[in-house]
Design a protein around this motif. Sequence first.
Motif, PDB file in Angstrom:
ATOM      1  N   PRO A   8       0.815  -1.210   0.000  1.00  0.00           N
ATOM      2  CA  PRO A   8       0.000   0.000   0.000  1.00  0.00           C
ATOM      3  C   PRO A   8       0.851   1.264   0.000  1.00  0.00           C
ATOM      4  N   SER A   9       0.215   2.345  -0.404  1.00  0.00           N
ATOM      5  CA  SER A   9       0.852   3.657  -0.373  1.00  0.00           C
ATOM      6  C   SER A   9      -0.089   4.638   0.297  1.00  0.00           C
ATOM      7  N   ALA A  10       0.448   5.466   1.183  1.00  0.00           N
ATOM      8  CA  ALA A  10      -0.375   6.495   1.817  1.00  0.00           C
ATOM      9  C   ALA A  10      -0.745   7.579   0.822  1.00  0.00           C
ATOM     10  N   ASN A  11      -0.124   7.560  -0.356  1.00  0.00           N
ATOM     11  CA  ASN A  11      -0.389   8.576  -1.374  1.00  0.00           C
ATOM     12  C   ASN A  11      -1.095   7.983  -2.589  1.00  0.00           C
ATOM     13  N   VAL A  12      -1.783   6.828  -2.410  1.00  0.00           N
ATOM     14  CA  VAL A  12      -2.407   6.150  -3.536  1.00  0.00           C
ATOM     15  C   VAL A  12      -3.461   7.044  -4.184  1.00  0.00           C
ATOM     16  N   ASN A  13      -3.590   6.939  -5.505  1.00  0.00           N
ATOM     17  CA  ASN A  13      -4.601   7.673  -6.244  1.00  0.00           C
ATOM     18  C   ASN A  13      -5.962   7.030  -5.984  1.00  0.00           C
ATOM     19  N   ASP A  14      -6.840   7.740  -5.284  1.00  0.00           N
ATOM     20  CA  ASP A  14      -8.127   7.183  -4.898  1.00  0.00           C
ATOM     21  C   ASP A  14      -9.160   7.227  -6.023  1.00  0.00           C
ATOM     22  N   ASP A  15      -8.876   7.860  -7.130  1.00  0.00           N
ATOM     23  CA  ASP A  15      -9.888   8.066  -8.150  1.00  0.00           C
ATOM     24  C   ASP A  15     -10.192   6.802  -8.948  1.00  0.00           C
ATOM     25  N   LYS A  16      -9.186   6.009  -9.203  1.00  0.00           N
ATOM     26  CA  LYS A  16      -9.406   4.821 -10.038  1.00  0.00           C
ATOM     27  C   LYS A  16      -8.468   3.692  -9.611  1.00  0.00           C
ATOM     28  N   PRO A  17      -9.007   2.620  -9.037  1.00  0.00           N
ATOM     29  CA  PRO A  17      -8.156   1.484  -8.684  1.00  0.00           C
ATOM     30  C   PRO A  17      -7.815   0.668  -9.924  1.00  0.00           C
ATOM     31  N   ARG A  18      -6.831  -0.204  -9.805  1.00  0.00           N
ATOM     32  CA  ARG A  18      -6.538  -1.120 -10.908  1.00  0.00           C
ATOM     33  C   ARG A  18      -7.710  -2.070 -11.094  1.00  0.00           C
ATOM     34  N   ASP A  19      -7.743  -2.776 -12.211  1.00  0.00           N
ATOM     35  CA  ASP A  19      -8.861  -3.665 -12.514  1.00  0.00           C
ATOM     36  C   ASP A  19      -8.683  -5.013 -11.826  1.00  0.00           C
ATOM     37  N   GLU A  20      -8.443  -4.965 -10.538  1.00  0.00           N
ATOM     38  CA  GLU A  20      -8.253  -6.168  -9.732  1.00  0.00           C
ATOM     39  C   GLU A  20      -8.997  -5.983  -8.417  1.00  0.00           C
ATOM     40  N   ALA A  21      -9.586  -7.050  -7.941  1.00  0.00           N
ATOM     41  CA  ALA A  21     -10.378  -6.990  -6.717  1.00  0.00           C
ATOM     42  C   ALA A  21      -9.912  -8.044  -5.723  1.00  0.00           C
ATOM     43  N   VAL A  22     -10.111  -7.747  -4.444  1.00  0.00           N
ATOM     44  CA  VAL A  22      -9.782  -8.655  -3.351  1.00  0.00           C
ATOM     45  C   VAL A  22     -11.043  -8.869  -2.519  1.00  0.00           C
ATOM     46  N   LEU A  23     -11.308 -10.116  -2.155  1.00  0.00           N
ATOM     47  CA  LEU A  23     -12.399 -10.432  -1.243  1.00  0.00           C
ATOM     48  C   LEU A  23     -11.845 -10.460   0.179  1.00  0.00           C
ATOM     49  N   VAL A  24     -12.360  -9.584   1.042  1.00  0.00           N
ATOM     50  CA  VAL A  24     -11.996  -9.564   2.456  1.00  0.00           C
ATOM     51  C   VAL A  24     -13.252  -9.914   3.242  1.00  0.00           C
ATOM     52  N   TRP A  25     -13.256 -11.117   3.809  1.00  0.00           N
ATOM     53  CA  TRP A  25     -14.451 -11.579   4.525  1.00  0.00           C
ATOM     54  C   TRP A  25     -14.392 -11.090   5.974  1.00  0.00           C
ATOM     55  N   GLY A  26     -15.358 -10.219   6.349  1.00  0.00           N
ATOM     56  CA  GLY A  26     -15.447  -9.779   7.737  1.00  0.00           C
ATOM     57  C   GLY A  26     -14.923  -8.384   7.983  1.00  0.00           C
ATOM     58  N   ALA A  27     -15.545  -7.385   7.359  1.00  0.00           N
ATOM     59  CA  ALA A  27     -15.057  -6.004   7.507  1.00  0.00           C
ATOM     60  C   ALA A  27     -15.246  -5.461   8.908  1.00  0.00           C
ATOM     61  N   ALA A  28     -16.212  -5.990   9.661  1.00  0.00           N
ATOM     62  CA  ALA A  28     -16.461  -5.462  10.999  1.00  0.00           C
ATOM     63  C   ALA A  28     -15.545  -6.052  12.057  1.00  0.00           C
ATOM     64  N   SER A  29     -14.759  -7.061  11.688  1.00  0.00           N
ATOM     65  CA  SER A  29     -13.764  -7.590  12.625  1.00  0.00           C
ATOM     66  C   SER A  29     -12.579  -6.640  12.693  1.00  0.00           C
ATOM     67  N   SER A  30     -11.802  -6.732  13.765  1.00  0.00           N
ATOM     68  CA  SER A  30     -10.647  -5.834  13.884  1.00  0.00           C
ATOM     69  C   SER A  30      -9.633  -6.104  12.783  1.00  0.00           C
TER      70      SER A  30
END
Length: 351
Positions: A150-172
């Motif tokens: 990750p980068s703290a300066n990532v361009n938030d406007d358009k992500p790459r055409d790749e996705a990640v499944l993260v199961w459980g967003a409400a967990s720590s």
Amino acid sequence: MENNRAALILAADNSPLQVGPGPDQSSPAADEVVIKVAAVAINPSEWKMKEFSYIPLKYPHVLGSDVAGTVVKVGEEVKRFKAGDRVIGHCLGLVYGGAKHGGFQNFTTLREAVTAPIPDAASFQDAVVLPLGISTAAAGLFDDLKLQLPSANVNDDKPRDEAVLVWGAASSMGSIAVQLAVAAGYSVITTASAKNQDYARALTGGKHIAAFDYQSPSVVGDIVDHIRSAKGVKLVGAYDCVGFESSTRACAEVLHELNGGGVLPSVLVPPEASSLPAGIKAHIVNAAAPGMVAGSPGAAVWREYVPRALANGSLRMRPEPEIVGTGLDRIEEALNLHKAGVSAKKLVVLL
């Protein structure tokens, strides 16, 4: 530091923690940092370790992974920190250093690799929710799935055409994993209960995230359909941040349906491989890797991303803390409350 006190686990018998004299913290190794602890946060591994003794320990032991406080002494090779610095850190006492490196004490010792400065404006009670989540999320995403850092300066406007499944967003763990994946430039598909949908989306300000109700009987199909409908988007990995058998199986089914298989990191020991869809290689994440494994991408996350992202506010301190009380004698209560169940919050004890 010679008068250190700790909430001690005295034997592998699930007896209540006992507050008493703790380890001498006056002599850090060359790559270590000693801090005066201001706040500790509670994780499931602590009450489970106390109850089930799933790792052999030398007793008396001091549990606790998440700490925030003020540096009082550094080892001779430590250049990034000095006395008086405000920091968070991941205590590694279960696998390295024993009781001296546990979090439930007035003073503790951290490895520099899993220590990071926090802004003056950040309270200890808010920041202490992060450390174990940072290490665990980074190990799963970047050690296991080999995603771009990750980068703290990532361009938030358009992500790459790749996705990640993260199961459980409400967990720590999931709360941090979602943020790290988006900061690395990926779209995130995540799950949360109906009441935590807004919480999940708010982790990234609503950018590059789609949340699904894990309680829905059609959740696997809904996720698969969503990704297939996003033209040109490829699922590059899944991370089970809950660790239940049901969550691991759901992630495995999504991976199997879209990719035919793949690596599946989980925060807990996954089901037997023979019971999962063909081609799925599920395994438990090594949360200690950022602090213990030479060259671990997680160490770079701690050293480079976390300080910048906290300073500019792009790394949100989530879940929000719920203060159980003040003092080492309140940690036992906090462990019991956590065992009863928490969601979209993290229990914190102030010291």
